[in-house]
Design a protein around this motif. Sequence first.
Motif, PDB file in Angstrom:
ATOM      1  N   UNK A 270       7.504   0.458 -15.326  1.00 15.26           N
ATOM      2  CA  UNK A 270       7.171   1.864 -15.568  1.00 15.26           C
ATOM      3  C   UNK A 270       5.727   2.023 -16.012  1.00 15.26           C
ATOM      4  N   UNK A 271       5.229   1.084 -16.802  1.00 18.38           N
ATOM      5  CA  UNK A 271       3.823   1.144 -17.215  1.00 18.38           C
ATOM      6  C   UNK A 271       2.884   0.962 -16.025  1.00 18.38           C
ATOM      7  N   UNK A 272       3.262   0.075 -15.088  1.00 20.40           N
ATOM      8  CA  UNK A 272       2.444  -0.084 -13.886  1.00 20.40           C
ATOM      9  C   UNK A 272       2.459   1.189 -13.047  1.00 20.40           C
ATOM     10  N   UNK A 273       3.627   1.824 -12.964  1.00 18.00           N
ATOM     11  CA  UNK A 273       3.712   3.085 -12.232  1.00 18.00           C
ATOM     12  C   UNK A 273       2.860   4.151 -12.925  1.00 18.00           C
ATOM     13  N   UNK A 274       2.892   4.153 -14.239  1.00 20.61           N
ATOM     14  CA  UNK A 274       2.088   5.117 -14.993  1.00 20.61           C
ATOM     15  C   UNK A 274       0.595   4.914 -14.731  1.00 20.61           C
TER      16      UNK A 274
ATOM     17  N   UNK B  64      10.084  14.958 -12.649  1.00 20.69           N
ATOM     18  CA  UNK B  64      11.028  13.849 -12.500  1.00 20.69           C
ATOM     19  C   UNK B  64      10.374  12.522 -12.858  1.00 20.69           C
ATOM     20  N   UNK B  65       9.151  12.305 -12.378  1.00 21.40           N
ATOM     21  CA  UNK B  65       8.472  11.044 -12.674  1.00 21.40           C
ATOM     22  C   UNK B  65       8.195  10.899 -14.169  1.00 21.40           C
ATOM     23  N   UNK B  66       7.745  11.961 -14.815  1.00 20.08           N
ATOM     24  CA  UNK B  66       7.482  11.893 -16.249  1.00 20.08           C
ATOM     25  C   UNK B  66       8.762  11.635 -17.040  1.00 20.08           C
ATOM     26  N   UNK B  67       9.841  12.267 -16.668  1.00 20.20           N
ATOM     27  CA  UNK B  67      11.110  12.044 -17.364  1.00 20.20           C
ATOM     28  C   UNK B  67      11.578  10.604 -17.222  1.00 20.20           C
ATOM     29  N   UNK B  68      11.506  10.066 -15.987  1.00 23.63           N
ATOM     30  CA  UNK B  68      11.974   8.703 -15.757  1.00 23.63           C
ATOM     31  C   UNK B  68      11.129   7.685 -16.519  1.00 23.63           C
ATOM     32  N   UNK B  69       9.808   7.825 -16.481  1.00 24.70           N
ATOM     33  CA  UNK B  69       8.929   6.876 -17.170  1.00 24.70           C
ATOM     34  C   UNK B  69       9.161   6.936 -18.675  1.00 24.70           C
ATOM     35  N   UNK B  70       9.305   8.139 -19.228  1.00 15.79           N
ATOM     36  CA  UNK B  70       9.527   8.279 -20.669  1.00 15.79           C
ATOM     37  C   UNK B  70      10.842   7.637 -21.092  1.00 15.79           C
TER      38      UNK B  70
ATOM     39  N   UNK C 154      -7.512   6.138 -10.300  1.00 17.29           N
ATOM     40  CA  UNK C 154      -8.644   6.862  -9.735  1.00 17.29           C
ATOM     41  C   UNK C 154      -8.136   7.994  -8.840  1.00 17.29           C
ATOM     42  N   UNK C 155      -9.045   8.880  -8.492  1.00 15.56           N
ATOM     43  CA  UNK C 155      -8.677  10.075  -7.746  1.00 15.56           C
ATOM     44  C   UNK C 155      -8.367   9.783  -6.275  1.00 15.56           C
ATOM     45  N   UNK C 156      -8.793   8.630  -5.785  1.00 19.16           N
ATOM     46  CA  UNK C 156      -8.600   8.341  -4.365  1.00 19.16           C
ATOM     47  C   UNK C 156      -7.131   8.120  -4.060  1.00 19.16           C
ATOM     48  N   UNK C 157      -6.438   7.311  -4.883  1.00 16.69           N
ATOM     49  CA  UNK C 157      -5.056   6.962  -4.603  1.00 16.69           C
ATOM     50  C   UNK C 157      -4.091   7.442  -5.690  1.00 16.69           C
ATOM     51  N   UNK C 158      -4.579   8.143  -6.695  1.00 18.78           N
ATOM     52  CA  UNK C 158      -3.695   8.556  -7.780  1.00 18.78           C
ATOM     53  C   UNK C 158      -2.741   9.643  -7.313  1.00 18.78           C
ATOM     54  N   UNK C 159      -1.606   9.725  -7.994  1.00 19.99           N
ATOM     55  CA  UNK C 159      -0.580  10.714  -7.684  1.00 19.99           C
ATOM     56  C   UNK C 159      -0.560  11.793  -8.762  1.00 19.99           C
ATOM     57  N   UNK C 160      -0.066  12.949  -8.397  1.00 20.09           N
ATOM     58  CA  UNK C 160       0.099  14.028  -9.358  1.00 20.09           C
ATOM     59  C   UNK C 160       1.455  13.876 -10.041  1.00 20.09           C
TER      60      UNK C 160
ATOM     61  N   UNK D  11       0.779  -1.229   0.000  1.00 21.96           N
ATOM     62  CA  UNK D  11       0.000   0.000   0.000  1.00 21.96           C
ATOM     63  C   UNK D  11       0.810   1.278   0.000  1.00 21.96           C
ATOM     64  N   UNK D  12       2.082   1.205  -0.417  1.00 26.77           N
ATOM     65  CA  UNK D  12       2.931   2.395  -0.439  1.00 26.77           C
ATOM     66  C   UNK D  12       3.073   2.978  -1.841  1.00 26.77           C
ATOM     67  N   UNK D  13       2.260   2.534  -2.789  1.00 20.18           N
ATOM     68  CA  UNK D  13       2.368   3.054  -4.144  1.00 20.18           C
ATOM     69  C   UNK D  13       1.816   4.465  -4.275  1.00 20.18           C
ATOM     70  N   UNK D  14       1.234   4.999  -3.216  1.00 14.43           N
ATOM     71  CA  UNK D  14       0.759   6.382  -3.242  1.00 14.43           C
ATOM     72  C   UNK D  14       1.728   7.339  -2.558  1.00 14.43           C
ATOM     73  N   UNK D  15       2.920   6.858  -2.232  1.00 14.94           N
ATOM     74  CA  UNK D  15       3.959   7.714  -1.645  1.00 14.94           C
ATOM     75  C   UNK D  15       4.861   8.217  -2.773  1.00 14.94           C
ATOM     76  N   UNK D  16       4.722   9.506  -3.102  1.00 19.23           N
ATOM     77  CA  UNK D  16       5.366  10.062  -4.282  1.00 19.23           C
ATOM     78  C   UNK D  16       6.886   9.988  -4.195  1.00 19.23           C
ATOM     79  N   UNK D  17       7.463  10.307  -3.048  1.00 19.77           N
ATOM     80  CA  UNK D  17       8.927  10.294  -2.941  1.00 19.77           C
ATOM     81  C   UNK D  17       9.490   8.897  -3.105  1.00 19.77           C
ATOM     82  N   UNK D  18       8.769   7.887  -2.615  1.00 20.34           N
ATOM     83  CA  UNK D  18       9.227   6.506  -2.773  1.00 20.34           C
ATOM     84  C   UNK D  18       9.152   6.071  -4.231  1.00 20.34           C
ATOM     85  N   UNK D  19       8.055   6.430  -4.905  1.00 17.85           N
ATOM     86  CA  UNK D  19       7.899   6.057  -6.314  1.00 17.85           C
ATOM     87  C   UNK D  19       8.950   6.765  -7.168  1.00 17.85           C
ATOM     88  N   UNK D  20       9.201   8.027  -6.889  1.00 16.20           N
ATOM     89  CA  UNK D  20      10.215   8.759  -7.655  1.00 16.20           C
ATOM     90  C   UNK D  20      11.605   8.158  -7.463  1.00 16.20           C
ATOM     91  N   UNK D  21      11.914   7.731  -6.250  1.00 19.81           N
ATOM     92  CA  UNK D  21      13.233   7.126  -6.018  1.00 19.81           C
ATOM     93  C   UNK D  21      13.359   5.816  -6.774  1.00 19.81           C
TER      94      UNK D  21
END
Length: 668
Positions: free
Chosen positions: A548-552, A568-574, A558-564, A516-526
């Motif tokens: 990366x597709x799963x992270x995307x 950095x995240x967009x660059x890494x996924x691309x 959905x709006x409940x658990x989605x991240x903004x 359940x930590x996939x909504x922690x932005x700093x962890x996902x970015x790292x």
Amino acid sequence: MAAPGRHVGHCLQKNGQFLLNNIERLWFCRSFHWSRVLQQHAAEAHTDSSESVVIPKKKTWSSTAVLEALAATVNRDPTAHPHQFQDDSYLSPRTSSEFALFSLSLESGRAAAKYFVNSNPKLFTKDFAQPHIPCLMPQSVSLVLEEVSEAALRERLSLRRVSAAVDMYDQLLQSGQTVSMETTHDLLDLICLYCDRDPAAEGTADPEDSEEGEAQGRKRKGRFRKAAQLLKYTWRENNNAERIFNLIPERDTRCYSALIRGMVKHGAFSRAFHFYTDMLNNRVTGDVHIFNALISAAPEVREKYQDRWDLVVELLNEMKQQKVCPTLQTFNAALRALRRCGFLSKTLALHTLSEMKALGIEPSLASYDHVLAAFFRAGATTPNNIDIFREVLSVMEGTSFSCQDPDDVYFFCSAMRICLDNKDLELGYKVQALVEFGENWRLLGDPYQQSIYYGRFFNLLCLMEDVDAVLTWYRRLIPSLYYPNPQGMKDLLQALDTDSRLELLPSVWKDIRSLGHDNKLDLVEELLGLMARDKHSSEVQQQFSECALEVKSVFDGDRVRSLDWTSAALNHVTVLLLRAQHTAQAWETLQLFKTKNRVPTVELMEEFLSWCVVSGSCDKAVDLVQTSVSFCLPCTSKLTQRALRDLPLTEDQRSVLSELESAAESSV
């Protein structure tokens, strides 16, 4: 003449019988000899000692012996959820927040069921349990005796009805009846325990204190909190306990003990010492409970460190004069007071511990915790004192402890904090071995403290151990013992990065999602940054792109658990999608920069143009330069020149690029 075979058989039978007779005779002689020897030894033992040896006819087993034997044949399953949730697999928690929620739900459900059963005993008259389990049957919570009598008073005391018991006591005195001293003692104990208030019924909460208790729970950090947070009720001067105490003609030790302990428990420290002085003036001898309470309250009535310890020593000397034997709780109270005596604690803590052992009192975990607290402050590394910690662990090694003090549950968390502060992996393993010895794991405390302990241990492993050992412990602890927080997962990512095992990042991402930590932005970015930092083999890049597709999908969910989306995240996924040749998804992600108002990096634009050159995509190259112009990137001119040099562009495309280059230069 007999047949030869028959003669041989007869001889064998005769010789066999002779052999058997000799064996029996020899066995009888040896048995007789050994019996004489045993009798002789028994006679000698009887003459040496006055006690006789009694051989029991049968061994008495406990009622749980079979269950204990069966439990000894199995080990803990590290893949299973905590044992309290195994009855219902659907409610097995996956995250730390779910663990806290389900734990509170279980406790509140038990409390509500117990309250309902005790409030409606007439609905639960049949007992189907075999054997009978008294604790599961409803308890009597309603008053039966209404007449004014001592029996009615004892009934109210057993039901913990403080106000009703005080009213009945007053009615007995007004009617001219006498109350026995034993009942008066029990009444004083009840009033002082609950601070002259009726306790909240089990399964319910006091409406006056629910909001305050919830706020205090949110503010709670560490063991020592402010006095206002510790005290639910405060002691009022001249309350019913003091009034009844003054009505007693002959006040004994038990009366003073109840009053002084109640005052210390509810924050009236100075008044407790006032009543202790009154007890000495009346030549009443104190008991060990009075001195334990006063020693623990000594730091509250003195300001200077030396004055605090002098008061503790004075109380200990008065115990000696009154011939009151100290207990483990006495020394633990003294050691707890030493924690608030500043620089004196280092010298006097070891002296107090030696005094305990001289009196034959074995220290508990709380004793060692107080001693270590004198040498190791939170957040401070003191390598000169680490030898003391090693000596303490060597003394405790191979010992199975039982809970003897409420503070016993704090030792392991404090010990692991010392190991983490000093980055000492060897001591960390010794502390963990002590936890696993016997049933010491029961003294880890509540789930909150257990999570703190294993979090510190796992952090120490990630810092100091190789990644294979870290992963071994990771599989042993999660999820049966520990639900790692985001910081714990960051520590794991750093351990993988240190040992260059980044190919394991996709599996770690699956655990991050399950925990359940996939909504922690700093962890996902790292995580994304580690995957996009370097180039790897095609197989590893393919796994990274799927991750990366799963992270995307998490960002676009959905709006409940989605991240903004962040830049950095967009660059890494691309980058990850581009390296795995997922150009369509990479181009879609690149378009999100405009939608989300984020700025791509120069490295991403250059890598995208390199793909255009390799694949010969002239249209994509033109669009890429247009994107760079729209974001006013300083690399626009460089991208344009490379596209004009390395791509087979048409005249129209060249003219477009030239216009874009001039527009970029004019904007600069």
